[in-house]
Write a protein that holds these residues in place. Structure first.
Motif, PDB file in Angstrom:
ATOM      1  N   UNK A 139       0.931  -1.365   0.003  1.00 20.60           N
ATOM      2  CA  UNK A 139      -0.021  -0.027   0.086  1.00 20.60           C
ATOM      3  C   UNK A 139       1.007   1.270  -0.203  1.00 20.60           C
ATOM      4  N   UNK A 140       2.008   1.446   0.844  1.00 17.94           N
ATOM      5  CA  UNK A 140       2.721   2.535   0.759  1.00 17.94           C
ATOM      6  C   UNK A 140       3.998   2.246   0.243  1.00 17.94           C
ATOM      7  N   UNK A 141       4.758   3.244  -0.280  1.00 18.28           N
ATOM      8  CA  UNK A 141       5.803   3.150  -1.143  1.00 18.28           C
ATOM      9  C   UNK A 141       6.932   4.029  -0.563  1.00 18.28           C
ATOM     10  N   UNK A 142       7.162   4.733   0.532  1.00 21.14           N
ATOM     11  CA  UNK A 142       8.009   5.430   1.231  1.00 21.14           C
ATOM     12  C   UNK A 142       8.104   4.998   2.760  1.00 21.14           C
ATOM     13  N   UNK A 143       9.656   5.209   2.982  1.00 19.00           N
ATOM     14  CA  UNK A 143       9.870   4.961   4.396  1.00 19.00           C
ATOM     15  C   UNK A 143       9.250   5.942   5.415  1.00 19.00           C
ATOM     16  N   UNK A 144       8.823   5.343   6.527  1.00 19.97           N
ATOM     17  CA  UNK A 144       8.109   6.122   7.496  1.00 19.97           C
ATOM     18  C   UNK A 144       6.638   6.182   7.361  1.00 19.97           C
ATOM     19  N   UNK A 145       5.822   5.888   6.424  1.00 22.28           N
ATOM     20  CA  UNK A 145       4.400   5.799   6.171  1.00 22.28           C
ATOM     21  C   UNK A 145       3.964   4.615   6.917  1.00 22.28           C
ATOM     22  N   UNK A 146       4.447   3.322   7.098  1.00 28.25           N
ATOM     23  CA  UNK A 146       4.138   2.330   8.085  1.00 28.25           C
ATOM     24  C   UNK A 146       5.068   1.766   8.962  1.00 28.25           C
ATOM     25  N   UNK A 147       5.152   1.849  10.158  1.00 28.52           N
ATOM     26  CA  UNK A 147       6.040   1.300  11.202  1.00 28.52           C
ATOM     27  C   UNK A 147       5.298   0.584  12.185  1.00 28.52           C
ATOM     28  N   UNK A 148       5.737  -0.320  12.836  1.00 28.24           N
ATOM     29  CA  UNK A 148       5.010  -0.919  14.038  1.00 28.24           C
ATOM     30  C   UNK A 148       6.213  -1.678  14.762  1.00 28.24           C
ATOM     31  N   UNK A 149       5.864  -2.101  15.947  1.00 22.00           N
ATOM     32  CA  UNK A 149       6.858  -2.877  16.859  1.00 22.00           C
ATOM     33  C   UNK A 149       6.325  -4.247  16.845  1.00 22.00           C
ATOM     34  N   UNK A 150       7.271  -5.356  16.819  1.00 21.86           N
ATOM     35  CA  UNK A 150       6.930  -6.606  17.233  1.00 21.86           C
ATOM     36  C   UNK A 150       7.458  -6.793  18.509  1.00 21.86           C
ATOM     37  N   UNK A 151       6.632  -7.544  19.289  1.00 21.81           N
ATOM     38  CA  UNK A 151       7.214  -8.062  20.753  1.00 21.81           C
ATOM     39  C   UNK A 151       7.082  -9.452  20.852  1.00 21.81           C
ATOM     40  N   UNK A 152       7.829 -10.184  21.303  1.00 27.74           N
ATOM     41  CA  UNK A 152       7.935 -11.543  21.629  1.00 27.74           C
ATOM     42  C   UNK A 152       8.180 -11.866  23.228  1.00 27.74           C
ATOM     43  N   UNK A 153       7.107 -12.546  23.671  1.00 25.25           N
ATOM     44  CA  UNK A 153       7.117 -13.003  25.012  1.00 25.25           C
ATOM     45  C   UNK A 153       7.036 -11.777  25.889  1.00 25.25           C
ATOM     46  N   UNK A 154       6.318 -10.534  25.339  1.00 27.17           N
ATOM     47  CA  UNK A 154       6.343  -9.395  26.131  1.00 27.17           C
ATOM     48  C   UNK A 154       7.697  -8.265  26.049  1.00 27.17           C
ATOM     49  N   UNK A 155       8.400  -8.823  25.387  1.00 27.64           N
ATOM     50  CA  UNK A 155       9.664  -7.948  25.046  1.00 27.64           C
ATOM     51  C   UNK A 155       9.828  -7.534  23.457  1.00 27.64           C
TER      52      UNK A 155
END
Length: 870
Positions: A366-382
């Protein structure tokens, strides 16, 4: 110590100095490779012959022989400088005193050329009937549109290309604007437009699904969104559903009718079957789990992995984008589905304290530029990391994976995805795999089994989805099998005549283990069959009970197989001439096929035939493996039988890897010198100027604006480019790319047919490798030298202060780490020196390390070069 230099040693050392004068090597770097460097180029003026090329030649052994040619093959007089040159390509071939050669090419351009080519013919606007009602581009015949011609007054026309842009005029007409561009070698271009009208009824064929499976933790009422664009792939049409999007559904199966009407009045009526299922909370925790995140149905990948429909999630919603090609992965299907949300989780059942390798798959559609979609991935709460897919994948519609190993302290692995505060897009996940981390490499198959099983030895026997032929049978009573603690392997079997296709590396050895147990017949002589690996007979008139001595008893048969091709066939078939009344059905419980730890010594190097799926042995006995170590690009194979000139190995050029930007990352030894040979042939274009690209190796430009047709002076002609270089890391990065990448529509793709990477020939160490960079005092006639001569021919002397051979211990270490202790019988005292007979050791030419001890104390090791070869 004043050691005396023996006369024989002095003669050998004098010979070395004659062969390698002091001006030809550096005590710090050794003798350099033969090299040609451009020192000056002066371009010509339009219509004149005033260009000039100057080069600097170094390394090798002087004097040098120089031979210049223009691109027509005409010889040009000159030494390191040639003058009076017109526009064009020029080639230089240099041969040193020892017969080693190096080549070089560069181009003279026209520096005052400010105008582009002139079209000498241009296609007229045309109207064509719509033969293919679905795809407008398939209606445009190149015979109708023709191709313009152009000329350039100062240089050649480098290429002519076109770009199409379509718009729908009405329900019957598609207007295609074709922009033709001609460009020259001096960077000038000329464009013109042609209008093509495609007329006729268009096919209304929207993309939509007829089945949807949704898992839920709220069985009473689950809201299901119908995202028309993503789910149905419909644009500019009207969709009416019998139930509004976002309606709530209870557990069970539901039918949703919908009407889709196109802008031209065409109509489709269909039914979507919706299944609402309870979220599973258990699984076979030792089996690998592959999830199609956001996907509604399970499917088998090209690697026979079962990607299950999305489950074990909490929160988020399913999405699917319309079809488009995704680079960096073969499984485009898994990347078109995804789960998205402000925050969502996966809670996956696992075995407590067992290590798992988790792989997360992402692609940005959907997006073509950096900074348009970013999110955190947590494993076992970390927090594991923040993901910006465009940044990670370096672009849109490119797949990227994040892999890590985790060990859960309970029976649930928790993965969480959280949208960034300022992110335009939601958190997403396209694919997910959770696999026990300690599974060994190899193929393990449980015949006729319907699910995978991980043994206590972490051998993963997978479900049987790869057999060809035969029938399956199961022992529902789950009999106890003697001679094994893996009874379950024998509770299913395949019988009849059948085979398995096995992938292998040509020339390598593999360990094959076949598992049998007779659970049907009650005595020997009641079942007899044969087993083959391709044409090699492994088992003849095989009787399981006779071999085991009893029924329901495991028999394991082990074989060492040398792969003669990259596709082997494990075949189970009837025996010949068996007695009447004997069961001739072959059978199998399970098998494993694993690359052997012990392999025959082979010549070092990596040889790759791009896209070849079977491996290939060249006329010089070089074994080329199937395509490997590539990143990006796509593969293509020509029809067999195409003749390629300038080679005896036509097949090497029948396959290729191509793309606007791809690379090979090949493992090598740090600081070692390698010869890299790249093989090309222009098998598509019948003229120059259509394909030109660059090749970098470890960031250093090796080929610029490389035109295979021009270099080979024709189509279907083999071109070979060779480079000698030193590895500065554990991998060679061989990068093929077009200037401007995908945005450069006027240039065809970069391509390569084969690669050959091998250590530079050890016999030429002195002038091609530079392995003398650690040697300080070997090239000296001074009495204080520790080991001389170095390089050695047949023997060497050690000046180490030993009073007898018994006080001296010597170990020779090869470059691959193998050690050889030198027996005292090959040593003797010569005055104060120790003489060592190296000729009797049958050492190959190359570089070695001498480790030695005097009176029990180890001294500093010395690297040395062996010149002889027995």
């Amino acid at each position: 110590m004043n050691a005396k230099l023996p006369n024989r040693s002095l003669r050998i050392f004098t010979l070395i100095l004659l062969l390698f004068p002091l001006g030809q090597f550096s005590m710090a770097q050794g003798i350099r490779p033969l090299a040609i460097q451009l020192s000056n180029v002066k371009h010509t003026l339009c219509g004149q012959q005033n260009g000039e090329i100057s080069v600097k030649i170094s390394g090798g052994l002087a004097p040098y022989e120089l031979s210049w040619e223009d691109e027509a093959g005409n010889f040009i007089d000159g030494d390191s400088t040639i003058t009076g040159l017109e526009y064009g390509l020029y080639y230089l071939f240099v041969t040193d005193k020892l017969g080693f050669t190096e080549s070089f090419s560069t181009q003279i351009l026209v520096e005052d050329d400010q105008t582009g080519p002139v079209f000498t013919s241009f296609p007229a606007d045309i109207e064509v009937p719509r033969v293919d009602p679905k795809n407008w581009f398939n209606n445009i015949s190149t015979d109708l549109t023709l191709r313009p011609t152009a000329e350039d007054g100062c240089s050649d026309v480098k290429g002519i290309c076109y770009q199409d842009k379509a718009r729908e005029i009405d329900c019957q007409t598609t207007e295609v604007t074709r922009t033709w561009t001609a460009f020259d070698h001096d960077g000038n271009e000329t464009s013109g437009q042609q209008i093509i009208l495609v007329v006729g009824e268009k096919l209304f064929d929207p993309y939509y699904h007829t089945a949807l499976k949704v898992y839920t933790n709220t069985p009473a009422a689950t809201a299901v969104e119908f995202d028309v664009e993503a789910y149905f792939g419909v644009e500019e049409e009207t969709v009416i559903t019998s139930v509004p999007s976002g309606s709530e559904f209870a557990l069970g199966t539901h039918q949703i009718t919908y009407d889709i009407t196109s802008e031209c009045g065409q109509q489709i009526q269909d039914v979507l079957v919706l299944e609402v299922l309870p979220q599973p909370n258990s699984r076979a925790v030792r089996s690998p789990l592959y999830l199609n995140a956001g996907g509604w149905r399970a499917y088998f990948s090209d690697e026979k992995k079962l990607f299950q429909e999305d489950q074990f999630f909490l929160g988020g919603q399913e999405r699917e984008m319309p079809y488009r090609l995704i680079s960096g992965i073969n499984e485009d299907r898994i990347m078109r589905n995804f789960r998205e949300g402000e925050q969502f989780e996966y809670r996956i059942p696992v075995e407590k304290n067992l290590r798992y390798r988790v792989t997360l798959g992402f692609t940005e559609l959907e997006f073509s530029q950096q900074g348009q979609r970013f999110f955190d991935v947590l494993v076992e709460g970390q927090k594991l990391k923040t993901i910006d897919i465009v940044e990670e994948a370096k672009g849109k519609a490119k797949a990227v994976e994040v892999s890590f190993v985790v060990q859960s302290d309970d029976e649930t692995l928790e993965l969480e995805f959280v949208k960034g505060d300022d992110s335009e897009g939601l958190a997403i996940l396209n694919g997910l795999s959770v696999v026990p981390a300690d599974i060994p490499d190899g193929t393990y198959v449980n015949a006729n089994a319907k699910e995978d099983y991980l043994t206590n030895d972490f051998e993963l026997f997978v479900a049987d989805f790869s057999a060809i032929g035969g029938k399956g049978s199961s022992d529902n009573s789950q009999s106890e099998i003697s001679g094994t603690d893996r009874d379950y392997l024998h509770w299913t079997e395949r019988y009849g005549e059948f085979r398995y296709k096995l992938s292998a590396e040509v020339g390598k050895y593999y360990d094959l283990t076949l598992y049998f147990a007779e659970i049907y017949h009650q005595a020997a002589g009641q079942r007899i069959f044969d087993v083959y690996m391709d044409d090699q007979l492994l088992l003849e008139n095989f009787d399981i009970v006779a071999e085991a001595g009893a029924v329901k008893t495991e028999v394991k048969k082990n074989f060492r197989i040398k792969a003669t091709s990259s596709q082997l066939n494990l075949i189970f078939k009837k025996s010949k001439n068996i007695p009447a009344g004997v069961d001739d059905n072959a059978k199998l419980s399970a098998f494993s096929f694993v690359k052997s730890v012990a392999q025959d010594p082979v010549a070092e190097g990596i040889n790759i035939n791009a896209d070849d799926q079977e491996g290939f042995v060249g006329g010089d006995e070089t074994v080329y493996s199937l395509d490997n170590y590539f990143v990006g690009g796509k593969s293509y194979t020509l029809p067999k039988g195409v003749e390629i000139e300038n080679t005896d190995d036509d097949r090497l050029f029948w396959s290729e890897r191509f793309g606007k930007d791809f690379r090979y990352i090949v493992p090598v030894d740090v600081e070692r010198f390698y010869t890299v040979t790249l093989y090309f042939a222009e098998t598509f274009w019948d003229s120059p100027g259509n394909r030109f690209f660059n090749v970098d190796i470890n960031g250093e430009r090796k080929l610029s604006n490389f035109d295979i047709y021009r270099e080979g002076q024709g189509a279907n002609r083999a071109v070979k480019k060779t480079f000698i270089l030193q590895a500065d890391s554990t991998a060679l990065d061989i990068h093929f790319y077009v200037d401007g990448g995908d945005a450069n529509f006027c240039v065809d793709n970069a391509k390569v047919s084969a690669l050959r990477i091998e250590p530079a020939n050890p016999i030429n160490d002195l002038w091609t490798l530079g392995f003398l960079n650690t040697l300080s005092d070997e090239f000296t006639a001074e009495p204080g030298a520790i080991m001389f001569p170095n390089p050695i021919d047949r023997h060497a002397y050690f000046n180490v202060g030993a009073s007898s051979v018994e006080d001296f211990k010597l170990v020779v270490v090869s470059k691959d780490g193998r050690e050889m202790r030198i027996p005292s019988s090959l040593m003797r005292m010569d005055g104060d020196l120790i003489y060592v007979d190296f000729y009797s050791l049958f050492l190959q030419r190359g570089v070695y390390t001498a480790r030695f001890w005097v009176n029990g104390k180890e001294k500093e090791s010395i690297r040395f070069i062996v010149l002889h070869h027995r």
